[in-house]
Design a protein around this motif. Structure first.
Motif, PDB file in Angstrom:
ATOM      1  N   MET A 160     -11.707  10.428  15.555  1.00 40.36           N
ATOM      2  CA  MET A 160     -11.584  12.084  15.751  1.00 40.36           C
ATOM      3  C   MET A 160     -10.732  12.474  16.279  1.00 40.36           C
ATOM      4  N   GLN A 161     -10.534  11.256  17.840  1.00 45.29           N
ATOM      5  CA  GLN A 161      -8.969  11.916  17.970  1.00 45.29           C
ATOM      6  C   GLN A 161      -8.202  11.950  18.303  1.00 45.29           C
ATOM      7  N   LYS A 162      -7.821  10.799  16.406  1.00 43.31           N
ATOM      8  CA  LYS A 162      -7.167  10.922  15.648  1.00 43.31           C
ATOM      9  C   LYS A 162      -6.580  11.297  14.399  1.00 43.31           C
ATOM     10  N   MET A 163      -7.613  12.271  14.344  1.00 43.76           N
ATOM     11  CA  MET A 163      -7.747  13.255  12.668  1.00 43.76           C
ATOM     12  C   MET A 163      -6.586  13.768  13.074  1.00 43.76           C
ATOM     13  N   LYS A 164      -5.723  14.083  11.786  1.00 45.96           N
ATOM     14  CA  LYS A 164      -4.522  15.317  11.182  1.00 45.96           C
ATOM     15  C   LYS A 164      -4.843  15.987   9.853  1.00 45.96           C
ATOM     16  N   VAL A 165      -4.616  17.297  10.292  1.00 42.67           N
ATOM     17  CA  VAL A 165      -4.270  17.601   9.555  1.00 42.67           C
ATOM     18  C   VAL A 165      -3.728  19.060   8.859  1.00 42.67           C
ATOM     19  N   GLN A 166      -3.812  18.961   8.280  1.00 42.88           N
ATOM     20  CA  GLN A 166      -2.067  20.283   6.735  1.00 42.88           C
ATOM     21  C   GLN A 166      -3.593  21.150   5.932  1.00 42.88           C
ATOM     22  N   GLN A 167      -2.229  22.053   5.847  1.00 44.85           N
ATOM     23  CA  GLN A 167      -2.684  23.189   4.792  1.00 44.85           C
ATOM     24  C   GLN A 167      -1.474  23.401   3.518  1.00 44.85           C
ATOM     25  N   LYS A 168      -2.421  22.402   2.404  1.00 47.28           N
ATOM     26  CA  LYS A 168      -1.169  23.844   1.195  1.00 47.28           C
ATOM     27  C   LYS A 168      -1.995  23.461  -0.084  1.00 47.28           C
ATOM     28  N   LYS A 169      -1.300  24.837  -0.097  1.00 42.58           N
ATOM     29  CA  LYS A 169      -1.514  25.512  -1.317  1.00 42.58           C
ATOM     30  C   LYS A 169      -3.235  25.477  -1.335  1.00 42.58           C
ATOM     31  N   GLY A 170      -3.705  26.013   0.034  1.00 44.43           N
ATOM     32  CA  GLY A 170      -4.720  26.644  -0.386  1.00 44.43           C
ATOM     33  C   GLY A 170      -6.243  25.951   0.163  1.00 44.43           C
ATOM     34  N   ILE A 171      -5.354  23.782   0.033  1.00 45.76           N
ATOM     35  CA  ILE A 171      -6.067  22.971   0.273  1.00 45.76           C
ATOM     36  C   ILE A 171      -6.313  22.588   1.684  1.00 45.76           C
ATOM     37  N   LEU A 172      -7.299  22.624   2.126  1.00 45.11           N
ATOM     38  CA  LEU A 172      -7.318  22.254   3.574  1.00 45.11           C
ATOM     39  C   LEU A 172      -7.056  20.161   4.099  1.00 45.11           C
ATOM     40  N   GLU A 173      -6.453  19.451   4.271  1.00 48.25           N
ATOM     41  CA  GLU A 173      -6.649  17.995   4.517  1.00 48.25           C
ATOM     42  C   GLU A 173      -7.015  17.264   5.687  1.00 48.25           C
ATOM     43  N   ILE A 174      -8.311  17.185   5.785  1.00 45.70           N
ATOM     44  CA  ILE A 174      -8.248  15.871   6.954  1.00 45.70           C
ATOM     45  C   ILE A 174      -8.042  14.550   6.826  1.00 45.70           C
ATOM     46  N   LYS A 175      -7.079  13.850   8.040  1.00 45.37           N
ATOM     47  CA  LYS A 175      -6.819  12.689   7.408  1.00 45.37           C
ATOM     48  C   LYS A 175      -8.086  11.999   8.634  1.00 45.37           C
ATOM     49  N   LEU A 176      -9.215  11.314   8.684  1.00 46.98           N
ATOM     50  CA  LEU A 176      -9.564  10.559  10.041  1.00 46.98           C
ATOM     51  C   LEU A 176      -8.816   9.140   9.572  1.00 46.98           C
ATOM     52  N   PRO A 177      -8.741   8.318  10.386  1.00 53.74           N
ATOM     53  CA  PRO A 177      -8.158   6.948  10.724  1.00 53.74           C
ATOM     54  C   PRO A 177     -10.278   6.407  10.333  1.00 53.74           C
ATOM     55  N   ARG A 178     -10.367   4.890  10.080  1.00 54.54           N
ATOM     56  CA  ARG A 178     -11.047   4.774  10.308  1.00 54.54           C
ATOM     57  C   ARG A 178     -11.044   3.768  11.628  1.00 54.54           C
ATOM     58  N   LYS A 179     -12.410   3.273  12.530  1.00 51.43           N
ATOM     59  CA  LYS A 179     -12.915   2.216  13.597  1.00 51.43           C
ATOM     60  C   LYS A 179     -13.267   1.486  12.981  1.00 51.43           C
ATOM     61  N   ARG A 180     -12.580   0.178  13.138  1.00 49.21           N
ATOM     62  CA  ARG A 180     -12.861  -1.255  13.314  1.00 49.21           C
ATOM     63  C   ARG A 180     -14.151  -1.942  13.320  1.00 49.21           C
ATOM     64  N   THR A 200     -11.359   5.601   2.140  1.00 50.61           N
ATOM     65  CA  THR A 200     -10.208   3.989   1.881  1.00 50.61           C
ATOM     66  C   THR A 200     -10.966   3.322   2.715  1.00 50.61           C
ATOM     67  N   PRO A 201     -10.412   1.620   2.545  1.00 50.81           N
ATOM     68  CA  PRO A 201     -10.128   0.761   3.702  1.00 50.81           C
ATOM     69  C   PRO A 201      -9.682   1.339   5.136  1.00 50.81           C
ATOM     70  N   ARG A 202      -8.738   2.409   4.805  1.00 47.76           N
ATOM     71  CA  ARG A 202      -7.580   2.499   5.957  1.00 47.76           C
ATOM     72  C   ARG A 202      -8.153   4.313   6.852  1.00 47.76           C
ATOM     73  N   GLU A 203      -8.706   4.653   6.176  1.00 48.86           N
ATOM     74  CA  GLU A 203      -9.574   6.127   6.633  1.00 48.86           C
ATOM     75  C   GLU A 203      -9.388   7.157   5.251  1.00 48.86           C
ATOM     76  N   VAL A 204     -10.403   7.418   6.128  1.00 47.96           N
ATOM     77  CA  VAL A 204     -11.025   9.546   5.503  1.00 47.96           C
ATOM     78  C   VAL A 204     -10.369  10.439   5.436  1.00 47.96           C
ATOM     79  N   ILE A 205     -10.409  10.562   3.763  1.00 48.27           N
ATOM     80  CA  ILE A 205      -9.692  11.720   3.527  1.00 48.27           C
ATOM     81  C   ILE A 205     -10.782  12.670   3.184  1.00 48.27           C
ATOM     82  N   VAL A 206     -10.828  14.107   3.946  1.00 48.33           N
ATOM     83  CA  VAL A 206     -11.612  15.110   3.110  1.00 48.33           C
ATOM     84  C   VAL A 206     -10.939  16.319   3.075  1.00 48.33           C
ATOM     85  N   THR A 207     -11.230  17.010   2.321  1.00 51.48           N
ATOM     86  CA  THR A 207     -10.757  18.492   1.372  1.00 51.48           C
ATOM     87  C   THR A 207     -11.158  19.523   1.309  1.00 51.48           C
TER      88      THR A 207
END
Lengths: 248, 140
Positions: B120-140, B53-60
């Motif tokens: 990468m320092q601002k990476m947020k990780v969570q797990q739900k229903k066996g799905i790992l979700e990683i959110k990485l804010p984009r650098k300008r 997205t314009p603000r972040e990368v979401i990896v599942t």
């Protein structure tokens, strides 16, 4: 029926049956539901589809070859299921042949099982099912059974062609879609779909085992899901996310 | 792995890049098609997805059968993630319907390349229903 696609009957085909379709698609919802249905209703293989339009794939089971698109029967129901994704460029002839065959066997209704992807699927605890139909009467039946209607939107893939052909021929047809993951096998969505199917057809399907084996199914289905993703990209499946623009 | 851009406005440039990505993906798959498992390391590659997205990368990442507390997400460098997770039990290939060879799978292992600059320092990780979700804010 096209000369390129043949339906070979191995057993006597029951008449006045409901014909269900399940093809690899988003979340493999239809195929997972179909596999559970075959076990629960003890359905047996009665026919298969043979076509040079499909990739040269057979499925081995206990050392014996099986065609990848097969038709099962049991409890007044016919179930056409494909174990491999239908290449996007041959969806029309394959679906046309299956629908024509169903009409020739005087099926009373055609039902496609599939999914509708939602982006925040992992955050959703109560999944919904939706219905779309070939005519207002079938839609009314779905509504009366408590299934929400997909009033606007796009449908992409084999189930779209089933509805098109049903409209053309005036045949009753319904598509049931459960909210699901786009790219990951989704047994929970398949269970939700089967609950809606039960409401429509009266078939008694226990989904407890399906939910219990959910993780195992997800692991086993990963490679089929991966191949299905490739076909979904080709058929622009992502259009189902689009904001619809109905031209009236 | 499919990399999808969230559709805010669809235009020809976006479609052009999406077509290029699909083409690149097809070429990569043509040259690298191989089993999803690696018997030497008793590992299987999980299914995964990425949205830019314009603000972040979401990896599942789909991790069925994974032991939740063993899931590790490592930033290998500025543009790569390594995902590791042990399974709840060892699974024989025969159980997965692969009968032509012996072997066991006991972990998920995946390398993921991030195609845009992220923090990468601002990476947020969570797990739900066996799905790992990683959110990485984009650098300008």
């Amino acid at each position: 029926m096209s000369e390129d696609v043949r339906i070979i009957e191995r057993e006597k085909i029951p008449t006045d049956a409901t014909l269900i379709f399940a093809f690899p698609d988003v979340g493999l919802v239809g195929v997972i539901a179909a596999s559970h249905l075959i076990d629960e209703l003890r359905m047996t293989e009665v026919a298969y589809l043979d076509s040079k339009l499909l990739p040269p794939v057979i499925v081995l089971h206990e050392g014996l070859p099986h065609f990848s698109v097969r038709i099962f029967a049991g409890q007044g129901t016919l179930l056409a299921v494909s174990e491999v994704p239908i290449p996007s460029d041959v969806i029309y002839p394959i679906v046309d042949a299956l629908v024509s065959w169903g009409k020739s066997r005087k099926v009373k209704m055609m039902i496609s099982l599939s999914g509708i992807p939602i982006e925040d699927r992992q955050d959703v605890t109560e999944l919904k099912s939706f219905a779309a139909a070939s005519n207002a009467d079938v839609l009314k039946v779905a509504r009366e059974k408590g299934i929400e209607i997909l009033t606007e939107g796009y449908m992409v893939g084999p189930q779209a062609v089933v509805l098109q052909r049903a409209v053309e021929s005036g045949s009753p047809a319904l598509t049931l879609l459960a909210q699901c993951f786009f790219n990951y096998p989704d047994p929970e969505a398949a269970a939700e779909l089967l609950k809606s199917l039960s409401k429509i057809t009266g078939l008694k399907v226990n989904v407890a085992k399906l939910l219990e084996k959910g993780e195992e199914i997800r692991l086993r289905a990963r490679d089929v899901m991966k191949r299905t993703q490739q076909e979904m990209t080709k058929m622009k499946k992502g259009q189902e996310y689009d904001i619809p623009m109905y031209v009236s | 792995m499919a990399v999808r851009k969230r559709r805010a406005t669809s235009n020809k440039i976006d479609e052009y890049f999406e077509d290029m990505e699909r083409w690149a993906e097809q070429v990569r798959e043509t040259f690298t098609e191989k089993p999803s498992w690696d018997l030497e390391n008793c590992a299987i590659e999980p299914l995964r997805d990425m949205t830019v997205t314009p603000r972040e990368v979401i990896v599942t990442v789909d991790l069925p059968y994974a032991e939740k507390k063993t899931v590790q997400v490592k930033a290998v460098d500025a543009a790569s993630l390594e995902i590791l997770a042990e399974m709840k039990r060892k699974i024989r290939l025969h159980e997965l319907g692969v009968t032509y060879r012996e072997g066991v799978i006991q972990r998920f292992h995946s390398w993921i390349h991030i195609p845009v600059r992220v923090d990468m320092q601002k990476m947020k990780v969570q797990q739900k229903k066996g799905i790992l979700e990683i959110k990485l804010p984009r650098k300008r």
